[in-house]
Design a protein around this motif. Structure first.
Motif, PDB file in Angstrom:
ATOM      1  N   VAL A 123       0.828  -1.204   0.000  1.00 36.70           N
ATOM      2  CA  VAL A 123       0.000   0.000   0.000  1.00 36.70           C
ATOM      3  C   VAL A 123       0.864   1.256   0.000  1.00 36.70           C
ATOM      4  CG1 VAL A 123      -0.178   0.154   2.531  1.00 36.70           C
ATOM      5  CG2 VAL A 123      -2.003   1.081   1.096  1.00 36.70           C
ATOM      6  N   ARG A 124       2.091   1.163   0.506  1.00 39.94           N
ATOM      7  CA  ARG A 124       2.969   2.328   0.525  1.00 39.94           C
ATOM      8  C   ARG A 124       3.377   2.734  -0.894  1.00 39.94           C
ATOM      9  NH1 ARG A 124       7.715  -0.420   3.859  1.00 39.94           N
ATOM     10  NH2 ARG A 124       5.846  -1.292   4.830  1.00 39.94           N
ATOM     11  N   PHE A 125       3.207   1.804  -1.837  1.00 41.05           N
ATOM     12  CA  PHE A 125       3.544   2.095  -3.223  1.00 41.05           C
ATOM     13  C   PHE A 125       2.333   2.581  -4.019  1.00 41.05           C
ATOM     14  CE2 PHE A 125       6.565  -1.375  -2.017  1.00 41.05           C
ATOM     15  CZ  PHE A 125       7.690  -0.572  -1.943  1.00 41.05           C
ATOM     16  N   PHE A 126       1.270   2.977  -3.309  1.00 41.71           N
ATOM     17  CA  PHE A 126       0.043   3.439  -3.963  1.00 41.71           C
ATOM     18  C   PHE A 126      -0.283   4.873  -3.544  1.00 41.71           C
ATOM     19  CE2 PHE A 126      -0.306  -1.084  -4.480  1.00 41.71           C
ATOM     20  CZ  PHE A 126      -1.043  -1.272  -5.621  1.00 41.71           C
ATOM     21  N   PRO A 127       0.605   5.847  -3.836  1.00 38.69           N
ATOM     22  CA  PRO A 127       0.267   7.246  -3.580  1.00 38.69           C
ATOM     23  C   PRO A 127      -0.859   7.679  -4.517  1.00 38.69           C
ATOM     24  CG  PRO A 127       2.258   7.113  -4.875  1.00 38.69           C
ATOM     25  CD  PRO A 127       1.915   5.705  -4.491  1.00 38.69           C
ATOM     26  N   GLY A 411      -2.007  -1.954 -15.824  1.00 39.70           N
ATOM     27  CA  GLY A 411      -1.870  -0.536 -15.523  1.00 39.70           C
ATOM     28  C   GLY A 411      -1.377  -0.270 -14.121  1.00 39.70           C
ATOM     29  N   CYS A 412      -1.837  -1.097 -13.174  1.00 44.23           N
ATOM     30  CA  CYS A 412      -1.415  -0.939 -11.782  1.00 44.23           C
ATOM     31  C   CYS A 412       0.082  -1.193 -11.635  1.00 44.23           C
ATOM     32  CB  CYS A 412      -2.213  -1.892 -10.894  1.00 44.23           C
ATOM     33  SG  CYS A 412      -1.759  -1.852  -9.146  1.00 44.23           S
ATOM     34  N   LEU A 413       0.563  -2.291 -12.192  1.00 49.33           N
ATOM     35  CA  LEU A 413       1.989  -2.615 -12.096  1.00 49.33           C
ATOM     36  C   LEU A 413       2.839  -1.553 -12.798  1.00 49.33           C
ATOM     37  CD1 LEU A 413       1.941  -6.485 -12.656  1.00 49.33           C
ATOM     38  CD2 LEU A 413       2.280  -5.250 -10.519  1.00 49.33           C
ATOM     39  N   THR A 414       2.361  -1.064 -13.943  1.00 49.41           N
ATOM     40  CA  THR A 414       3.083  -0.008 -14.656  1.00 49.41           C
ATOM     41  C   THR A 414       3.180   1.256 -13.806  1.00 49.41           C
ATOM     42  OG1 THR A 414       2.299  -0.865 -16.780  1.00 49.41           O
ATOM     43  CG2 THR A 414       3.169   1.376 -16.756  1.00 49.41           C
ATOM     44  N   ALA A 415       2.068   1.641 -13.174  1.00 49.86           N
ATOM     45  CA  ALA A 415       2.061   2.852 -12.348  1.00 49.86           C
ATOM     46  C   ALA A 415       2.979   2.705 -11.140  1.00 49.86           C
ATOM     47  CB  ALA A 415       0.633   3.162 -11.896  1.00 49.86           C
ATOM     48  N   VAL A 416       2.962   1.536 -10.501  1.00 51.17           N
ATOM     49  CA  VAL A 416       3.823   1.312  -9.326  1.00 51.17           C
ATOM     50  C   VAL A 416       5.295   1.400  -9.718  1.00 51.17           C
ATOM     51  CG1 VAL A 416       4.561  -0.411  -7.638  1.00 51.17           C
ATOM     52  CG2 VAL A 416       2.130  -0.026  -8.029  1.00 51.17           C
ATOM     53  N   VAL A 417       5.668   0.725 -10.799  1.00 50.90           N
ATOM     54  CA  VAL A 417       7.074   0.712 -11.227  1.00 50.90           C
ATOM     55  C   VAL A 417       7.522   2.115 -11.638  1.00 50.90           C
ATOM     56  CG1 VAL A 417       8.671  -0.140 -12.973  1.00 50.90           C
ATOM     57  CG2 VAL A 417       7.045  -1.710 -11.908  1.00 50.90           C
ATOM     58  N   LEU A 418       6.719   2.816 -12.432  1.00 52.90           N
ATOM     59  CA  LEU A 418       7.112   4.154 -12.878  1.00 52.90           C
ATOM     60  C   LEU A 418       7.175   5.136 -11.707  1.00 52.90           C
ATOM     61  CD1 LEU A 418       5.169   4.564 -16.253  1.00 52.90           C
ATOM     62  CD2 LEU A 418       7.566   3.987 -15.897  1.00 52.90           C
ATOM     63  N   ASN A 419       6.277   4.979 -10.738  1.00 56.71           N
ATOM     64  CA  ASN A 419       6.337   5.848  -9.561  1.00 56.71           C
ATOM     65  C   ASN A 419       7.630   5.627  -8.788  1.00 56.71           C
ATOM     66  OD1 ASN A 419       5.095   7.658  -7.446  1.00 56.71           O
ATOM     67  ND2 ASN A 419       5.248   5.781  -6.257  1.00 56.71           N
ATOM     68  N   LEU A 420       8.053   4.378  -8.685  1.00 52.00           N
ATOM     69  CA  LEU A 420       9.330   4.096  -8.021  1.00 52.00           C
ATOM     70  C   LEU A 420      10.497   4.710  -8.790  1.00 52.00           C
ATOM     71  CD1 LEU A 420       8.870   0.342  -6.984  1.00 52.00           C
ATOM     72  CD2 LEU A 420       8.977   2.313  -5.470  1.00 52.00           C
ATOM     73  N   VAL A 421      10.464   4.574 -10.107  1.00 53.04           N
ATOM     74  CA  VAL A 421      11.576   5.068 -10.931  1.00 53.04           C
ATOM     75  C   VAL A 421      11.676   6.586 -10.890  1.00 53.04           C
ATOM     76  CG1 VAL A 421      12.447   5.257 -13.295  1.00 53.04           C
ATOM     77  CG2 VAL A 421      11.571   3.066 -12.455  1.00 53.04           C
ATOM     78  N   PHE A 422      10.537   7.282 -11.027  1.00 55.29           N
ATOM     79  CA  PHE A 422      10.568   8.733 -11.160  1.00 55.29           C
ATOM     80  C   PHE A 422      10.522   9.475  -9.826  1.00 55.29           C
ATOM     81  CE2 PHE A 422       9.219   7.616 -15.457  1.00 55.29           C
ATOM     82  CZ  PHE A 422       9.975   8.505 -16.217  1.00 55.29           C
ATOM     83  N   HIS A 424      11.146   7.911  -6.552  1.00 53.95           N
ATOM     84  CA  HIS A 424      11.851   7.332  -5.405  1.00 53.95           C
ATOM     85  C   HIS A 424      13.307   7.018  -5.702  1.00 53.95           C
ATOM     86  CE1 HIS A 424       8.364   6.886  -2.726  1.00 53.95           C
ATOM     87  NE2 HIS A 424       7.670   6.666  -3.832  1.00 53.95           N
ATOM     88  N   LEU A 425      13.579   6.233  -6.728  1.00 56.66           N
ATOM     89  CA  LEU A 425      14.951   5.820  -7.004  1.00 56.66           C
ATOM     90  C   LEU A 425      15.818   7.025  -7.343  1.00 56.66           C
ATOM     91  CD1 LEU A 425      14.398   2.594  -9.150  1.00 56.66           C
ATOM     92  CD2 LEU A 425      14.848   2.787  -6.703  1.00 56.66           C
ATOM     93  N   GLY A 426      16.958   7.133  -6.639  1.00 58.82           N
ATOM     94  CA  GLY A 426      17.890   8.220  -6.893  1.00 58.82           C
ATOM     95  C   GLY A 426      17.571   9.506  -6.185  1.00 58.82           C
ATOM     96  N   LYS A 427      16.422   9.588  -5.506  1.00 63.03           N
ATOM     97  CA  LYS A 427      16.055  10.834  -4.837  1.00 63.03           C
ATOM     98  C   LYS A 427      16.984  11.135  -3.672  1.00 63.03           C
ATOM     99  CE  LYS A 427      12.571  12.275  -7.242  1.00 63.03           C
ATOM    100  NZ  LYS A 427      12.617  13.570  -7.925  1.00 63.03           N
ATOM    101  N   ARG A 428      17.328  10.100  -2.877  1.00 70.76           N
ATOM    102  CA  ARG A 428      18.187  10.323  -1.719  1.00 70.76           C
ATOM    103  C   ARG A 428      19.578  10.781  -2.158  1.00 70.76           C
ATOM    104  NH1 ARG A 428      16.908   5.281   2.413  1.00 70.76           N
ATOM    105  NH2 ARG A 428      14.725   5.828   2.806  1.00 70.76           N
ATOM    106  N   ARG A 429      20.080  10.141  -3.223  1.00 69.26           N
ATOM    107  CA  ARG A 429      21.384  10.528  -3.726  1.00 69.26           C
ATOM    108  C   ARG A 429      21.352  11.968  -4.214  1.00 69.26           C
ATOM    109  NH1 ARG A 429      23.938   6.742  -8.221  1.00 69.26           N
ATOM    110  NH2 ARG A 429      23.742   5.318  -6.436  1.00 69.26           N
TER     111      ARG A 429
END
Length: 466
Positions: A123-127, A411-422, A424-429
């Motif tokens: 659920v944390r991956f469903f903003p 569509g759900c899996l696509t949205a979850v993966v793209l949300n992580l990529v855009f 989350h990933l690399g944001k901390r760096r």
């Protein structure tokens, strides 16, 4: 808890909205297996009975089982394709397929029950950008179901003028009743519209009472009527993949319903809801039923009527159990013509899509990344809706086709993966880099101040603006 009259009327409205979805999978599968008319009626009754049990588990619940939200559970249509594949794999004796399917569903349901407390953490991956996209897809992917009803279940044929007229009349009646009526009558406008549409369809010859005349008064779904469960590895794997798809769709549906009823679904609620889904799926084969999941069409009904009481849907579950035990009463619901259902379905399913758009409006679409996530996910989800043969390629594994052929899952899996990529990933760096640059700039400025002070000038050093 509503008064008895309103409770029963609201429950009956949910039955009318979900009935076609409950009976469609066993009808399609029974035809693929080659069941007789009597066995096919038995299979439909078993689906109604197990859907009622699953709905009661979901709405009333016990211990940590059941989301206790106004959810209707029934046979998942996502399982039709993999189950027909199991039927085809049996060769000449297709009747052996049902015990094999039942065995696979039992194992998949048990596995899903164990995974529920871990799966709910997704659920944390469903903003809002993800949940809004998924809710919109749920409504859009359901609209073709409504169009298929208007075409009388034959989407390959042109729609007859009679069907168009019945659907249009039902749609106009529902909208007029929603505009004119007030209070409780306005809340059951869908049910009143279905009743009025059916009455209009009688002189048009679109109502068939044959099933009512031939149906028995009482008929209990005898356990293992088609034989004891058989456990084949390929069928078990296929049903386990199906169960993961059903859990993904149910998670999305719970998030959507949480927004509508004003009670956001947290991890605990989703875990309890998934336990109800998977437990009912594991038990259903004992009574000749199949895998169950949440019914998105009833979310639209909750949104339209604004009746948020879970006891209304629990009444629907009780009615489904009664319908499963009494074929003659089940046939009374079945007399509603499909074009009439289709006319009302446009309002029901369209309202779900509109609710998703409303969530997206508050999800920050002014940001290019979020707009790209929503656009791509909607496009991926619409592929199987627009073209059912898009993924009919022998090189694509069947387990992957189950996911791709479900617009909501894809569509759900696509949205979850793209949300992580855009997002989350690399944001901390990136954040660390910005912070480091600011610290270096601050150190440089301090060194500059120290140098000025070290020169022994009488003038006080000028502070550097940061």
């Amino acid at each position: 808890m509503l008064p008895p009259g309103r409770l029963l009327a609201g429950g009956l409205q949910h039955v009318a909205a979900s009935y076609a979805g409950v009976v469609a999978p066993p009808l399609v599968l029974g035809a693929a297996v080659g069941l007789s008319a009597r066995d096919l009626t038995f299979l439909v009754g078993a689906a109604l009975f197990t859907a009622g049990i699953a709905t009661l588990l979901q709405t009333l619940g016990f211990w940590r089982v059941g989301a206790r939200m106004p959810f209707v559970n029934g046979v998942s249509f996502a399982g039709v394709a993999p189950m027909i594949a199991i039927v085809d794999a049996q060769g000449g004796d297709r009747t052996r397929a049902l015990p094999v399917i039942f065995g696979g569903v039992i194992v998949a349901g048990a596995l899903g029950f164990v995974l529920a407390p871990y799966f709910c953490r997704l659920v944390r991956f469903f903003p809002p950008i993800v949940s809004g996209t998924v809710i919109t897809l749920i409504g859009i992917t359901l609209l073709p179901v409504s169009f298929g009803w208007i075409q009388g279940g034959h989407p390959e044929r042109p729609t007859s003028l009679t069907n168009l007229a019945l659907a249009a009349a039902t749609l106009v009646i529902v909208l007029a009743l929603r505009r004119v009526l007030r209070g409780f009558l306005q809340q059951i406008a869908i049910l009143l519209g279905l009743a009025a549409g059916t009455l209009i369809a009688i002189p048009a010859g679109a109502v068939d009472f044959t099933a009512t005349r031939q149906a028995a008064l009482v008929g209990f779904p005898t356990p293992f009527h088609f034989g004891g469960p058989e456990f084949q590895l390929s069928a078990i794997i296929s049903m386990c993949v199906l169960m993961l798809v059903c859990m993904t769709e149910s998670t999305a549906d719970m998030l959507a319903l949480g927004v509508i009823v004003g009670r956001p679904a947290d991890e605990r609620t989703i875990a309890a809801g998934l336990r109800a889904d998977t437990l009912s799926s594991a038990v259903s084969p004992f009574f000749n039923g199949f895998a169950n999941s949440a019914f998105a069409q009833n979310i639209g009904l909750v949104a339209i009527t604004r009746v948020r009481s879970r006891f209304t849907v629990a009444a629907c579950g009780g009615m489904l159990v009664v319908l499963g035990l009494s074929p003659v009463f089940a046939s009374l619901i079945a007399v509603v013509p499909q074009p009439v259902l289709g006319g009302a379905g446009i309002v029901l399913f369209g309202s779900v899509a509109a609710g998703g758009v409303n969530v997206l409006l508050g999800a920050g679409l002014e940001k290019a990344d979020n707009l790209l996530i929503a656009a791509t996910s909607l496009g991926m989800g619409l592929i199987p809706v627009i073209s059912r043969t898009f993924y009919d390629n022998a090189a694509i594994p069947e387990s992957l086709k189950i996911i791709l052929d479900s617009g909501v899952s894809a569509g759900c899996l696509t949205a979850v993966v793209l949300n992580l990529v855009f997002n989350h990933l690399g944001k901390r760096r990136g954040a660390a880099s910005v912070e480091g640059d600011s610290r270096e700039a601050e150190a440089d400025s301090r060194e500059g101040e120290g140098a000025e002070e070290g020169e022994g000038t009488a003038e006080p050093s000028v502070p550097v603006a940061r």
